[in-house]
Design a protein around this motif. Structure first.
Motif, mmCIF file in Angstrom:
data_model
loop_
_atom_site.group_PDB
_atom_site.id
_atom_site.type_symbol
_atom_site.label_atom_id
_atom_site.label_comp_id
_atom_site.label_asym_id
_atom_site.label_seq_id
_atom_site.Cartn_x
_atom_site.Cartn_y
_atom_site.Cartn_z
ATOM 1 N N PHE A 138 0.546 -1.585 -0.227
ATOM 2 C CA PHE A 138 0.083 -0.336 0.452
ATOM 3 C C PHE A 138 0.904 1.465 0.261
ATOM 4 O O PHE A 138 1.694 1.629 1.043
ATOM 5 C CB PHE A 138 -0.765 -0.149 0.883
ATOM 6 N N GLY A 139 0.773 2.134 -0.846
ATOM 7 C CA GLY A 139 1.539 3.387 -0.740
ATOM 8 C C GLY A 139 2.891 3.556 -1.402
ATOM 9 O O GLY A 139 3.394 2.466 -1.280
ATOM 10 N N SER A 140 3.483 4.002 0.362
ATOM 11 C CA SER A 140 5.082 4.027 0.283
ATOM 12 C C SER A 140 5.060 3.316 1.717
ATOM 13 O O SER A 140 6.594 3.479 1.730
ATOM 14 C CB SER A 140 5.188 5.459 0.843
ATOM 15 N N MET A 141 4.573 2.542 1.750
ATOM 16 C CA MET A 141 4.539 1.782 3.202
ATOM 17 C C MET A 141 6.147 0.405 2.929
ATOM 18 O O MET A 141 6.786 0.669 3.853
ATOM 19 C CB MET A 141 3.647 0.424 3.281
ATOM 20 N N PRO A 142 5.680 -0.196 1.229
ATOM 21 C CA PRO A 142 6.867 -1.374 0.889
ATOM 22 C C PRO A 142 8.191 0.103 1.531
ATOM 23 O O PRO A 142 9.782 -0.553 1.852
ATOM 24 C CB PRO A 142 6.758 -1.299 -0.315
ATOM 25 N N THR A 143 8.282 1.051 0.783
ATOM 26 C CA THR A 143 9.897 2.271 0.980
ATOM 27 C C THR A 143 9.917 1.972 2.207
ATOM 28 O O THR A 143 10.875 2.161 3.186
ATOM 29 C CB THR A 143 9.501 3.295 0.197
ATOM 30 N N LEU A 144 8.816 2.970 2.882
ATOM 31 C CA LEU A 144 9.231 3.138 4.459
ATOM 32 C C LEU A 144 9.881 2.158 5.479
ATOM 33 O O LEU A 144 10.386 2.688 6.417
ATOM 34 C CB LEU A 144 7.377 3.832 5.269
ATOM 35 N N LEU A 145 8.359 0.657 5.345
ATOM 36 C CA LEU A 145 9.459 -0.305 6.458
ATOM 37 C C LEU A 145 10.398 -0.089 5.770
ATOM 38 O O LEU A 145 11.435 -0.604 6.953
ATOM 39 C CB LEU A 145 8.526 -1.702 5.873
ATOM 40 N N SER A 146 11.207 -0.771 5.050
ATOM 41 C CA SER A 146 12.425 -1.168 4.515
ATOM 42 C C SER A 146 13.345 -0.152 4.726
ATOM 43 O O SER A 146 14.921 -0.550 5.590
ATOM 44 C CB SER A 146 12.637 -1.435 3.282
ATOM 45 N N LEU A 147 12.883 0.959 4.912
ATOM 46 C CA LEU A 147 14.059 2.388 5.950
ATOM 47 C C LEU A 147 13.560 2.594 7.436
ATOM 48 O O LEU A 147 14.870 3.084 8.069
ATOM 49 C CB LEU A 147 13.493 3.751 5.711
ATOM 50 N N SER A 148 12.996 1.482 8.452
ATOM 51 C CA SER A 148 12.622 1.845 9.654
ATOM 52 C C SER A 148 13.333 0.919 10.278
ATOM 53 O O SER A 148 14.035 -0.060 9.708
ATOM 54 C CB SER A 148 11.493 1.517 9.467
ATOM 55 N N ASP A 149 14.307 1.673 11.403
ATOM 56 C CA ASP A 149 14.167 0.332 12.623
ATOM 57 C C ASP A 149 14.061 -0.317 12.599
ATOM 58 O O ASP A 149 14.958 -1.330 13.687
ATOM 59 C CB ASP A 149 15.025 1.494 13.327
ATOM 60 N N GLU A 150 12.450 0.141 13.630
ATOM 61 C CA GLU A 150 12.073 -1.115 13.792
ATOM 62 C C GLU A 150 10.522 -1.312 13.099
ATOM 63 O O GLU A 150 10.241 -0.147 12.610
ATOM 64 C CB GLU A 150 12.038 -1.171 15.608
ATOM 65 N N ILE A 151 10.304 -2.349 13.853
ATOM 66 C CA ILE A 151 8.767 -2.347 13.120
ATOM 67 C C ILE A 151 7.638 -3.600 13.566
ATOM 68 O O ILE A 151 8.147 -5.139 14.304
ATOM 69 C CB ILE A 151 8.820 -3.251 11.307
ATOM 70 N N ILE A 152 6.768 -3.344 13.812
ATOM 71 C CA ILE A 152 5.595 -3.863 14.895
ATOM 72 C C ILE A 152 4.552 -4.263 13.710
ATOM 73 O O ILE A 152 4.509 -3.284 12.989
ATOM 74 C CB ILE A 152 5.438 -2.840 15.521
ATOM 75 N N ARG A 153 4.468 -5.462 13.804
ATOM 76 C CA ARG A 153 3.147 -6.329 12.880
ATOM 77 C C ARG A 153 2.395 -6.694 13.864
ATOM 78 O O ARG A 153 2.662 -7.483 13.694
ATOM 79 C CB ARG A 153 3.797 -6.839 12.090
ATOM 80 N N PRO A 154 1.358 -5.580 14.189
ATOM 81 C CA PRO A 154 0.192 -6.157 15.117
ATOM 82 C C PRO A 154 -0.532 -7.122 13.992
ATOM 83 O O PRO A 154 -0.788 -6.546 12.929
ATOM 84 C CB PRO A 154 -0.261 -4.957 15.649
ATOM 85 N N THR A 155 -1.247 -7.932 14.346
ATOM 86 C CA THR A 155 -2.200 -9.054 14.208
ATOM 87 C C THR A 155 -3.917 -8.451 14.341
ATOM 88 O O THR A 155 -4.050 -8.846 15.815
ATOM 89 C CB THR A 155 -2.125 -10.618 13.096
ATOM 90 N N ALA A 156 -4.601 -8.528 13.737
ATOM 91 C CA ALA A 156 -6.580 -8.758 13.767
ATOM 92 C C ALA A 156 -6.416 -10.456 14.001
ATOM 93 O O ALA A 156 -5.742 -11.205 13.591
ATOM 94 C CB ALA A 156 -7.138 -8.034 13.085
ATOM 95 N N ILE A 157 -7.940 -10.595 14.246
ATOM 96 C CA ILE A 157 -8.885 -11.976 14.063
ATOM 97 C C ILE A 157 -9.525 -11.270 13.080
ATOM 98 O O ILE A 157 -10.449 -11.254 12.374
ATOM 99 C CB ILE A 157 -9.153 -11.803 15.169
#
Ligand SMILES: [Zn+2]
Length: 200
Positions: free
Chosen positions: A127-146
């Motif tokens: 979605f949008g710039s998410m791939p780029t931003l995630l690759s530049l991030s020092d830490e990533i949190i990936r919460p899930t839903a049900i």
């Protein structure tokens, strides 16, 4: 937070905004300055001057049309001797690609950035710039839903139009009932989605 750039990525209803607000509040307790932003398109919960989570948590925020407005606002705060230590951005997937440059400028100015966004769109694609931003991030949190079908962990956002799974080519604006549900990959249905182009 010790990381400079921190990302919170998941499906809808995964509690992304709750985590974003928690990060901002933690910073606030430490007597730091925080500036929070969200795109104007996000008026789901009515109020335009707060970031609001599904669970009802709120944090004051400036609603902006473009990433450059974030920079302008931060520059104004610096001019008033209120430089933010942390910039928090919600629903970041809706911003235009300049958001990546804006974040780089903030980081270079020694301002930490935490953002929340949908990792994938209703088609299950980045979605949008998410791939780029995630690759530049020092830490990533990936919460899930049900998953609303089977109760497993949901990482996808299922789009339904009049109760039926939306087609890959359906326009984003439709006449009728446009809804979203959290779903696991198995129950994320996108009729008409192109298959991976690999010879098997
Ligand atoms: Zn499921």
């Amino acid at each position: 937070m010790t990381e400079k750039l921190k990302g919170i990525a998941g499906s809808m209803a995964a509690g992304k905004t709750d985590i974003l607000i928690r990060e901002a509040r933690r910073c606030e307790y430490r007597r730091k300055n925080i500036a929070a932003f969200k795109p104007i398109i996000d008026d789901r919960w009515g109020s335009s001057d707060t970031i609001k989570s599904r669970s009802g948590k709120e944090f004051p925020a400036v609603a902006v049309n473009t990433p450059l407005e974030i920079l302008e606002c931060v520059q104004q705060l610096i001019a008033m001797d209120r430089k933010p230590d942390l910039v928090a951005i919600d629903e970041i997937q809706f911003f235009s690609p300049e958001i990546v440059d804006v974040i780089q400028v903030l980081l270079e100015a020694d301002i930490k950035v935490v953002y929340a966004g949908l990792a994938t769109d209703f088609r299950g694609e980045p979605f949008g710039s998410m791939p780029t931003l995630l690759s530049l991030s020092d830490e990533i949190i990936r919460p899930t839903a049900i998953c609303e079908v089977c109760g497993d962990e949901a990482t996808r956002s299922q789009r339904l139009i009049n109760g039926e799974p939306a087609n890959y080519t359906d326009p984003l604006i439709v006449i009728g009932d446009d809804e979203y549900e959290a779903r696991c990959p198995k129950h994320h249905l996108v009729p008409g989605k192109p298959q991976p182009k690999i010879n098997r």
